[in-house]
Write a protein that holds these residues in place. Structure first.
Motif: not given
Length: 329
Positions: A183, A187-188, A191-195, A253
């Motif tokens: 997770h 995100r980091e 660059d997927i804010p809410d995977p 994702d």
């Protein structure tokens, strides 16, 4: 050459790794590549397949792609294509660890690795199950293996285990640790804010409500419920035989498989040439090719460099993302 400095490790000197690296040095990249390995092996590999590459200084390689810093780590004995030598195990592993140390010291911002020959390393007296585990132990970090291509991302809860050991290895602690690392990486690094992560069941039909196994009920579902309460978007446990349908994959994702051959055959079938192997959880990105040493092709010039090229490009993007994140922290 501009961009992040990356460590490039060819891997098994008797496999296709050296000639694939020689191909990579024929072109310019959006990164600066430092080579960790035996310079003579690389020059010989390039000569065999008719590519220009010379050692212009003890610590430099010159090719059409430019000049590349060489961290020369000689093999114990000459490497013949297709014939791994166990006495070279120490230099193969040493190159991986030297590259890791360069990343940890900040000299390089990411690490790209060619294929290694596990049997040759073990026959050389070094216990070895995979580079992800080697780097985890060397850095003291918990890691997760994730393979990716343009179609999908597949991470693993267990990696190189015999199938009969998988169920015992699937503990709540291990599953939770894997999901947290995956997770955070999505995100980091991506660059997927809410995977949205799809979690496969261990058993056929995800256990069929306990009739085909209870791991889904006793291990997987409680962990997912706990992490959903923290805000993670987790789907499952899902039957593995339908989770990879294109209509479902479009909503995910990443997919988390319980064991190696549950998820990776599907990923490799969907795009083997462009697939890469990413070690999540390290302090810096490490990206590897998604294929073996191909001993039967070594020295022939027929090996496809697509996976190595994809690994360099992926590692460059991840290194840039990490640098940007640190600047804004």
């Amino acid at each position: 050459m501009q961009g992040p400095r990356l460590a490039l490790v060819p891997g098994e000197p008797a496999g296709v790794g050296p000639e694939l690296c020689a191909r990579a040095l024929q072109q310019r990249w959006d990164a600066r590549l430092d080579i960790f390995g035996d310079g003579a092996v690389l020059v010989d590999a390039a000569r065999r397949i008719g590519l220009p590459l010379e050692r212009s200084a003890p610590d430099l390689l010159r090719a059409p792609g430019g000049e590349f810093v060489l961290h020369h780590l000689p093999t114990a004995t000459a490497a013949a294509p297709g014939r791994p030598e166990p006495v070279n195990a120490a230099s193969t592993v040493g190159a991986l660890l030297a590259a890791a140390d360069a990343c940890s010291a900040g000299h390089c911002l990411g690490m790209v690795t060619g294929p290694v020959h596990k049997a040759a390393i073990n026959d050389g007296g070094i216990a070895y199950t995979g580079t992800t585990g080697l780097l985890a132990r060397h850095t003291g970090c918990d890691t997760v293996m994730m393979l990716a291509n343009p179609t999908m991302r597949v991470a693993l809860v267990t990696e190189h285990l015999p199938l009969r050991e998988v169920a015992d290895a699937l503990t709540p602690a291990r599953l939770e640790r894997t999901l947290r690392i995956l997770h955070a990486a999505l995100r980091e690094g991506f660059d997927i804010p809410d995977p949205v992560i799809a979690i496969l069941g261990l058993n056929p039909h995800a256990g069929e409500d306990g009739h085909l196994g209870r791991e889904e009920i006793e291990v997987i579902q409680p962990v997912l419920a706990r992490l959903r309460n923290e805000g993670m978007h987790l789907e499952g446990p899902l039957p593995a035989d339908t989770a990879f349908l294109p209509a479902k994959l479009a909503d995910f994702d990443a997919v988390l498989a319980m064991y190696h051959d549950q998820g990776l055959p599907v990923l490799k079938h969907s795009g083997f040439e462009q697939a890469v192997n990413i070690s999540l959880g390290l302090p810096w990105p490490r990206v590897a090719v998604d294929h073996g040493t191909a001993l039967d092709l070594a020295g022939s010039g027929k090996a496809d460099p697509s996976s190595l090229f994809a690994a360099i490009e992926t590692c460059t993007r991840l290194a840039r993302a990490r640098t940007a994140r640190e600047r804004t922290a």
